[in-house]
Design an enzyme around this catalytic site. Structure first.
Site, mmCIF file in Angstrom:
data_model
loop_
_atom_site.group_PDB
_atom_site.id
_atom_site.type_symbol
_atom_site.label_atom_id
_atom_site.label_comp_id
_atom_site.label_asym_id
_atom_site.label_seq_id
_atom_site.Cartn_x
_atom_site.Cartn_y
_atom_site.Cartn_z
ATOM 1 N N ALA A 66 0.845 -1.190 0.000
ATOM 2 C CA ALA A 66 0.000 0.000 0.000
ATOM 3 C C ALA A 66 0.883 1.243 0.000
ATOM 4 O O ALA A 66 1.989 1.233 0.536
ATOM 5 C CB ALA A 66 -0.908 -0.005 1.222
ATOM 6 N N GLY A 105 0.361 -4.485 1.829
ATOM 7 C CA GLY A 105 -1.002 -4.423 1.313
ATOM 8 C C GLY A 105 -1.231 -5.381 0.170
ATOM 9 O O GLY A 105 -2.358 -5.851 -0.053
ATOM 10 N N GLU A 108 -1.989 -8.617 1.795
ATOM 11 C CA GLU A 108 -3.340 -8.531 2.367
ATOM 12 C C GLU A 108 -4.397 -8.651 1.272
ATOM 13 O O GLU A 108 -5.464 -9.242 1.487
ATOM 14 C CB GLU A 108 -3.485 -7.216 3.144
ATOM 15 C CG GLU A 108 -2.675 -7.224 4.444
ATOM 16 C CD GLU A 108 -2.632 -5.881 5.151
ATOM 17 O OE1 GLU A 108 -2.909 -5.837 6.358
ATOM 18 O OE2 GLU A 108 -2.303 -4.878 4.477
ATOM 19 N N GLU A 130 5.441 -4.609 7.432
ATOM 20 C CA GLU A 130 5.119 -3.265 7.927
ATOM 21 C C GLU A 130 5.872 -2.893 9.197
ATOM 22 O O GLU A 130 6.151 -1.710 9.427
ATOM 23 C CB GLU A 130 3.607 -3.138 8.178
ATOM 24 C CG GLU A 130 2.764 -3.048 6.921
ATOM 25 C CD GLU A 130 2.365 -4.397 6.353
ATOM 26 O OE1 GLU A 130 1.482 -4.441 5.482
ATOM 27 O OE2 GLU A 130 2.942 -5.418 6.781
#
Length: 828
Positions: A66, A105, A108, A130
């Site tokens: 992300a 992300g 995910e 992260e």
């Protein structure tokens, strides 16, 4: 490019094939997510579509992660989690055809789909890294990963930020099917859709899985955190606990409650100083390999398959091991005779002992490296084959000069000649040769096969193609290259030398060295200064200190007053290698030694400080060490030894053990305020009359800049624009009120010189230096001119990494109001 399609859809055999195309790294930014949401909404209601395959246009990256700059608000992350929940609940099978990395992300995203096919190639990686940025997974990663692969492995992956390959992901349950070649990927994905479409009611939805959960999972997750606590790896940080708390919330109260806790913890971590520090150092490390005037000149990187190392001591063996483990085709290691050569070979082999023990390499692989890749030689007969030579002999000027004279005679004219000197000026080493343009410094840190930093030191005549080749080599071989200016001690040793001067100053004034180490370790350093000296060897420390004193005598305590380390060396208290130094050693464990007080008393008497007993709090100790090093770092910036303040941060985190979550010494200086640094240094300078406390002339110090009326700085094109900006701000108080923030522009010109201006839209006005800027944008002078004139888009520059930002992205966006007034054509 507004005309670009970031999400492309084609239909084949009633299957919708979605291609993600968001250059350069397929980040999950708004320009990718918004059209993706729209596409899935349309496909949900398309009766002709029985299933969906998602693939990437990038051959090496599925989704890199992300775009963290867009996740500053709770609504943004909540909306994205909601989108992933809708994907998981989708009424048609969604299959991911994974050809490259799926991290953060990206991971995910794939976990929210129903089936994952991946290519078994080295570049394909999965993970939730992260935590290395000081945050936690924010899009249900703490909930879906444990349900897919089990709590133990999921917790480990998140806490360590370690990615895994395709085969391991398949074994664990993150990947459902493996193909051996990219050519087979789409056929396998299409077949999976066909199979799943026939059995729509039994799609595997990760948030509902429980087959890999056990009654001991809460203890398992909390136990992993406890291990990190005991190892001191969670000191002064919140994100590790936030991650485990989110996992536990999902285990105890279910997926939905877990997501709620995760989002709260994600936003808390995102706003923390640890996240600011870790994100800063992450981007600073990436920026190191971008050297204006070197890496942007289009130089072709030469072949560097055959490399020779001179000297098989501790450093030479470590460098050789680094070359071998990174698959250098042939490595020659030269020693003075066969006996020394065999000792050196065993020293290299010892570097791999831990890897063999842990099963990371086999004994057969080690044997190949040590006896086939590596060839130990005792003369220069084979040096005509060599592309690069790395000299790693004793730190003696004449010896090094004679060595490079010999190398010039025996090596090819295009062979790069590098010295692993830690202190000696490169021009001094090269001065007796006729090939000065291809001699460069490569300063490794011990142990050289492990420590991640390499200082690259070109002389004033080193060809930029040589420097560029060394940046490429170090980066390719998985270390961080840092190009620094040529001086005695270069960058890291200059900073560390000043640290040890502060240590010497305090100890002969009876400040307990053990209190000093405890204070600095509590602050976050891996080791206090005295443990570090013991580890390196106090004899080595004394030798280096004498070299540095000869070059920077005005900032070093006179030799007659710096006697403690000399007394320890004379008594053979050399540190860990002799079992006693500042500490006594039980194996590698350091314990305080009452005998040290005797040496301190003798040293204080000789220094004339026996009656001075200073008392400092732990915070005072931290301030004195950190602020003095920050001051020396600013000197290095002034002298172009460091190109950027962020380079100093990288050097101190990777080379000096400064805590990465604080972002480096210069980042820490900004956090506490350079005005405070200046005031305290001035206070100590007036009180103790020692030059290393005297604040240097620096644009970072507000107290030294307020008198600067002119904004002009020679060599910077933006200077005149800042003067125009200053007049504009004075005429537009409404603009100042509207924006209400101070912006630092840290610019680097074509000569590598850096200068900062602060555009203060709180008080109004522009000034030289960092005047407590809320956000600092680091970029080239030319790029800034192009942005302000409307020739270049700042968003493109951000995405390409040409602009490094330290602060809130939302503040950067507010600058549009100012730049649009400066130039109606500006794309800011």
């Amino acid at each position: 490019n507004n005309n670009m399609s970031f999400v492309e859809v084609e239909k084949k055999q009633n299957v919708a094939i979605i291609t993600l195309n968001n250059p350069p790294v397929n980040a999950l930014s708004a320009r990718l997510v918004k059209p993706l949401v729209k596409v899935f909404t349309e496909l949900k209601n398309d009766a002709q579509v029985k299933g969906i395959v998602v693939k990437s246009a990038n051959p090496k990256i599925f989704i890199s992660g992300a775009d963290i700059k867009e996740f500053g608000g709770g609504n943004t992350i909540e909306d994205f989690v909601g989108f992933l929940d809708e994907l998981e609940a989708f009424n048609k099978p969604i299959v991911c055809a994974i050809n490259g990395v799926a991290l953060g992300g990206g991971c995910e995203f794939i976990m929210a789909t129903h089936y994952r096919v991946a290519v078994n190639k080295r570049h394909v990686k999965f993970g939730l890294p992260e935590l290395q940025l000081g945050i936690i997974p924010g899009a249900a990663g703490t909930q879906r990963l444990p349900r897919l692969i089990g709590v133990k492995k999921a917790t480990e992956m998140m806490l360590t930020s370690r990615p895994i390959g395709t085969k391991e992901a398949n074994k664990l349950g993150l990947v459902d099917e493996v193909v051996e070649s990219p050519a087979a990927l789409m056929d396998a994905a299409m077949a999976a859709v066909e199979k799943l479409a026939k059995n729509n009611g039994q799609l595997r939805r990760a948030s509902t899985l429980s087959d890999k959960l056990t009654s001991n999972d809460v203890k398992t997750a909390q136990g992993a955190l406890s291990m990190l606590d005991r190892a001191g790896k969670t000191k002064n940080q919140i994100h590790q606990k936030a991650c485990v708390d989110s996992i536990v919330a999902g285990l105890e109260r279910g997926y939905r409650a877990g997501v709620t806790v995760e989002r709260k913890n994600f936003l808390k971590c995102l706003k923390s100083p640890q996240a600011a520090g870790l994100m800063h150092i992450f981007f600073a490390m990436r920026n190191c390999a971008k050297v204006p005037g070197v890496t942007d000149q289009g130089h072709k990187v030469p072949k560097m398959d055959t490399i020779a190392v001179l000297g098989g001591g501790t450093m030479g063996a470590g460098i050789t091991a680094w070359l071998l483990q990174n698959r250098t085709k042939k490595v020659f290691l030269k020693e003075i005779n066969e006996k020394a050569g065999e000792v050196a070979r065993q020293r290299v082999a010892k570097c791999f002992a831990s890897a063999v023990k842990r099963g990371r390499i086999t004994k057969q692989q080690l044997d190949y490296m040590i006896h086939t890749q590596l060839e130990v030689v005792t003369d220069f007969a084979k040096f005509k084959q060599v592309d690069v030579v790395i000299e790693a002999i004793f730190e003696n000027i004449k010896l090094k000069q004679d060595t490079f004279i010999a190398l010039e005679k025996v090596c090819r004219p295009d062979c790069i000649l590098a010295s692993n000197t830690s202190t000696i000026n490169i021009e001094t080493i090269a001065e007796k040769t006729a090939c000065k343009n291809r001699i460069v410094g490569l300063h490794f840190f011990a142990p050289a096969n492990i420590m991640p930093l390499v200082e690259i030191i070109p002389s004033s005549v080193t060809d930029t193609s040589i420097t560029n080749a060394m940046v490429a080599l170090v980066k390719k071989y998985r270390k961080t290259p840092l190009v620094v200016g040529n001086c005695v001690g270069f960058l890291v040793n200059r900073l560390f030398g000043i640290l040890m001067q502060v240590a010497a100053f305090l100890t002969v004034r009876h400040v307990d060295p053990y209190q000093i180490d405890r204070a600095m370790e509590s602050f976050g350093l891996a080791m206090g200064p005295f443990k570090t000296s013991d580890l390196s060897g106090n004899d080595i420390g004394l030798h280096v200190a004498n070299i540095m004193r000869s070059a920077y005598g005005d900032r070093y305590i006179p030799k007659s007053n710096a006697t403690l380390i000399e007394k320890l060396v004379a008594a053979q208290r050399l540190g860990q290698k002799t079992g006693v130094g500042y500490y006594k050693y039980q194996g590698r464990r350091a314990v305080s030694d009452p005998e040290l007080s005797k040496f301190i008393a003798e040293a204080a008497k000789e220094a004339g400080t026996e009656k001075i007993h200073l008392s400092f709090s732990d915070q005072d100790i931290v301030d004195m060490f950190t602020f003095t090093i920050i001051n020396e770092g600013l000197r290095c910036l002034n002298e172009n030894i460091a190109m950027r303040s962020s380079d100093i941060d990288v050097s101190t985190v990777l080379g000096m053990g400064f805590p990465s979550y604080r972002g480096g010494y210069m980042k820490y200086g900004k956090q506490v305020g350079f005005d405070r640094v200046y005031e305290r240094l001035n206070e100590w300078y007036k009180k103790f009359d020692l030059v290393f406390f005297k604040p240097c002339e620096s644009s970072f110090y507000p107290s030294t800049n307020n008198s600067n009326a002119s904004l002009k700085v020679d060599g910077f094109k933006m200077a005149s624009t800042f003067e125009t900006m200053n007049k504009l701000i004075a005429s537009r108080p409404d603009l100042v009120k509207k924006i209400g923030a101070a912006y630092g522009f840290n610019l680097t010109n074509g000569s590598g010189k850096t200068q900062m201006w602060t555009v203060d839209l709180k008080k109004g006005g522009v000034a030289l230096g960092n005047q407590n800027a809320d956000i600092v944008l680091s970029l080239s002078d030319d790029l800034c001119v192009d942005i302000m004139s409307g020739k270049e888009s700042p968003m493109s520059a951000f995405m390409s990494g040409s602009i490094q930002m330290d602060g809130d992205m939302q503040l950067a966006m507010k600058l549009q109001s100012l730049t649009s007034l400066l130039n109606p054509n500006s794309k800011m």
